[in-house]
Design a protein around this motif. Structure first.
Motif, mmCIF file in Angstrom:
data_model
loop_
_atom_site.group_PDB
_atom_site.id
_atom_site.type_symbol
_atom_site.label_atom_id
_atom_site.label_comp_id
_atom_site.label_asym_id
_atom_site.label_seq_id
_atom_site.Cartn_x
_atom_site.Cartn_y
_atom_site.Cartn_z
ATOM 1 N N LEU A 162 0.852 -1.197 0.000
ATOM 2 C CA LEU A 162 0.000 0.000 0.000
ATOM 3 C C LEU A 162 0.884 1.242 0.000
ATOM 4 O O LEU A 162 1.649 1.458 0.944
ATOM 5 C CB LEU A 162 -0.905 -0.012 1.238
ATOM 6 N N PRO A 163 0.789 2.078 -1.047
ATOM 7 C CA PRO A 163 1.717 3.209 -1.132
ATOM 8 C C PRO A 163 1.445 4.288 -0.090
ATOM 9 O O PRO A 163 0.309 4.665 0.155
ATOM 10 C CB PRO A 163 1.477 3.762 -2.539
ATOM 11 N N ILE A 205 -7.165 -0.581 9.276
ATOM 12 C CA ILE A 205 -7.202 -0.105 7.890
ATOM 13 C C ILE A 205 -7.681 -1.198 6.931
ATOM 14 O O ILE A 205 -8.086 -0.903 5.807
ATOM 15 C CB ILE A 205 -5.836 0.444 7.422
ATOM 16 N N TRP A 207 -9.067 -5.763 6.954
ATOM 17 C CA TRP A 207 -9.250 -6.981 7.744
ATOM 18 C C TRP A 207 -9.669 -8.134 6.832
ATOM 19 O O TRP A 207 -10.093 -7.925 5.705
ATOM 20 C CB TRP A 207 -10.272 -6.751 8.858
ATOM 21 N N MET A 214 -5.240 -7.404 -0.311
ATOM 22 C CA MET A 214 -5.240 -6.005 -0.735
ATOM 23 C C MET A 214 -3.949 -5.299 -0.300
ATOM 24 O O MET A 214 -3.436 -4.434 -1.009
ATOM 25 C CB MET A 214 -6.473 -5.317 -0.129
ATOM 26 N N ARG B 51 -8.685 10.847 8.415
ATOM 27 C CA ARG B 51 -7.828 9.710 8.102
ATOM 28 C C ARG B 51 -7.323 9.752 6.663
ATOM 29 O O ARG B 51 -6.355 9.062 6.330
ATOM 30 C CB ARG B 51 -8.580 8.398 8.357
ATOM 31 N N LEU B 162 -6.837 2.531 -5.470
ATOM 32 C CA LEU B 162 -6.138 2.855 -4.219
ATOM 33 C C LEU B 162 -7.157 2.974 -3.092
ATOM 34 O O LEU B 162 -8.048 3.830 -3.130
ATOM 35 C CB LEU B 162 -5.369 4.172 -4.379
ATOM 36 N N PRO B 163 -7.065 2.117 -2.052
ATOM 37 C CA PRO B 163 -8.118 2.121 -1.027
ATOM 38 C C PRO B 163 -8.090 3.366 -0.149
ATOM 39 O O PRO B 163 -7.032 3.818 0.280
ATOM 40 C CB PRO B 163 -7.808 0.869 -0.203
ATOM 41 N N LEU B 164 -9.268 3.896 0.090
ATOM 42 C CA LEU B 164 -9.445 4.956 1.089
ATOM 43 C C LEU B 164 -9.441 4.264 2.443
ATOM 44 O O LEU B 164 -10.064 3.217 2.608
ATOM 45 C CB LEU B 164 -10.804 5.597 0.828
ATOM 46 N N LEU B 165 -8.737 4.827 3.430
ATOM 47 C CA LEU B 165 -8.733 4.179 4.749
ATOM 48 C C LEU B 165 -10.137 4.268 5.341
ATOM 49 O O LEU B 165 -10.724 5.353 5.386
ATOM 50 C CB LEU B 165 -7.708 4.851 5.667
ATOM 51 N N PRO B 166 -10.691 3.136 5.796
ATOM 52 C CA PRO B 166 -12.083 3.126 6.251
ATOM 53 C C PRO B 166 -12.288 3.956 7.513
ATOM 54 O O PRO B 166 -11.369 4.145 8.313
ATOM 55 C CB PRO B 166 -12.353 1.651 6.512
ATOM 56 N N MET B 214 -0.044 1.847 -10.824
ATOM 57 C CA MET B 214 -0.182 1.687 -9.373
ATOM 58 C C MET B 214 -1.582 2.080 -8.913
ATOM 59 O O MET B 214 -2.128 1.488 -7.980
ATOM 60 C CB MET B 214 0.893 2.554 -8.698
#
Lengths: 291, 291
Positions: A162-163, A205, A207, A214, B51, B162-166, B214
């Motif tokens: 994760l960048p 972040i 689970w 991911m 976050r 790119l995942p957003l932090l939950p 990426m």
């Protein structure tokens, strides 16, 4: 039992009578990661923290280059709205039970020195970064004691893909995460309990096994730092319970040290040894809206 | 030329004489994304912003549920250290040139209404999120005018992986980015110019064709919002220059609207139409350390 206060842990580390990881020590007291950088990187590092506050929550820093005891706190009291000093009588060079030293982005030795008295210079700036050990007491009080505490092990930590959002010289780095296994049915409660701890990584972040994928974590039994606490089949090797666990991942304050490695940062850099934290005087209820 | 101030843009949008994207209008004035949520989601949304401050920099919000003109600013003056009001005489329901309306996480209509007077209720909370249009004037003054401005087009925006932090109810969402093509030799200067704009996305989060990969962007010629400004071979379809360009990606304040879609958020939600921003009274030099 010993080590009920941050000061007692710091003094034991300072006199080198404490040489083990700090999880579970001085319950409810905030624990902190340390990174010490040449002053020319300080403003880029503050920006890195501001852009990536979940893995890199900045809680205090040297008041001036060279200051190892005088710190400026970034913690705000949940009651008064004023800054909360992180600790009286603190020495960043000696108060972690073990350290790591880097030169030009490479670990100098796998041996972990017990202090950095000989490394510290007048040009060094120390930064304290929040640590997820800080919410483990709250998890325990909620009946969600992390496995690694029951196992008496260091928490497992992993490099991820994760960048980290780049900031100045800090480009191309990725998140480090800590992992605590839980039952799927417990995850929402874990999220709730950890949510208020915004400056010590807060809620998870990612689970589940999908979360591991991911994050690019290929083998949960092989952490990059700390010790394993979960087998590949979701079984704990600690109990004979039939319950199945899944990994739950939190931001980790080893991220800055990993960024120093990944960006091949030039010069002398120091950090705590992962899991061997500096324990502070501040308690969770002082700064977070928690019971 | 018209539209030299934020107020003139807002009044033109309010009277529906302005119906186009706002890039380039009222140079040096901050522009803002809008998201309007039922009040039960407000605290989770604030946490989502805290976050993920690069895609979701929170600059102001309704002072109380239902407030569309009284806003609490989160912008701090670079000179006095005090809060800077974002605008006098503002109406969140009418001051963007075009809006989008969602019900239970789905876009109600592809038609973009010119106001949300009939949608707004006493239970709605409006949030203003920084917009990268805010640093385009600084880029232009540095000789780095974005392509889409030269082309007279809306900026291209892309969904990413790119995942957003939950945070609370906001889980499983990903970043949205805006893209401006530059020559490789210009990228460090683009990073420097945009770096101070911390509350309007700041420096790029990724660049180059590796950066596109990426972020999981497969076809740069097909933005999810806005209009394309770069061909696959790095050539602009705007000029006959032989120079090659690469994509440079910035956090984008459409991210919250995308999160509403991706989390299938229940209830009535409104936002600005991507590219059709609310322009504020605050100028970049008021809040950022820029000339």
């Amino acid at each position: 039992m010993a080590y009920q206060t941050g000061l007692s842990v710091r003094q034991a580390a300072r006199t080198q009578s404490l040489t083990s990881p700090t999880a579970g020590l001085a319950p409810s007291h905030l624990q902190a990661n340390l990174i010490v950088l040449p002053s020319r990187y300080a403003s880029d590092f503050r920006l890195l923290c501001a852009r990536n506050p979940v893995p890199c929550p900045l809680i205090a820093e040297s008041s001036n280059p060279g200051s190892f005891s005088e710190l400026t706190s970034h913690l705000i009291s949940s009651k008064t709205g004023n800054r909360v000093p992180v600790a009286e009588d603190i020495d960043l060079r000696r108060d972690a039970p073990a350290y790591r030293v880097y030169q030009d982005g490479k670990l100098v030795s796998t041996e972990q020195p017990k202090d950095i008295l000989n490394e510290w210079t007048d040009d060094h700036v120390g930064f304290l970064i929040g640590c997820s050990f800080s919410f483990e007491d709250a998890l325990s009080r909620a009946g969600l004691t992390p496995r690694h505490m029951l196992q008496g092990r260091n928490v497992p930590m992993y490099r991820t893909t994760l960048p980290l959002l780049p900031a100045g010289v800090f480009t191309g780095a990725t998140y480090v995460v800590s992992m605590r296994p839980y039952r799927v049915s417990e995850i929402e409660r874990v999220r709730e309990v950890t949510r208020p701890f915004v400056q010590t990584h807060g809620e998870p972040i990612a689970w589940g096994w999908d979360g591991a994928k991911m994050l690019g974590i290929k083998d949960i039994t092989k952490p990059d730092w700390g010790e394993k606490s979960l087998a590949l089949d979701g079984k704990s090797d600690f109990t004979e319970e039939d319950e199945e666990y899944v990994p739950v991942f939190f931001g980790c304050g080893v991220t800055p040290q990993n960024a120093v490695l990944m960006t091949a940062l030039q010069g002398r850099v120091m950090g705590h040894a992962p899991g061997y934290m500096i324990v502070l005087d501040v308690r969770d209820a002082d700064v977070f809206g928690v019971a």
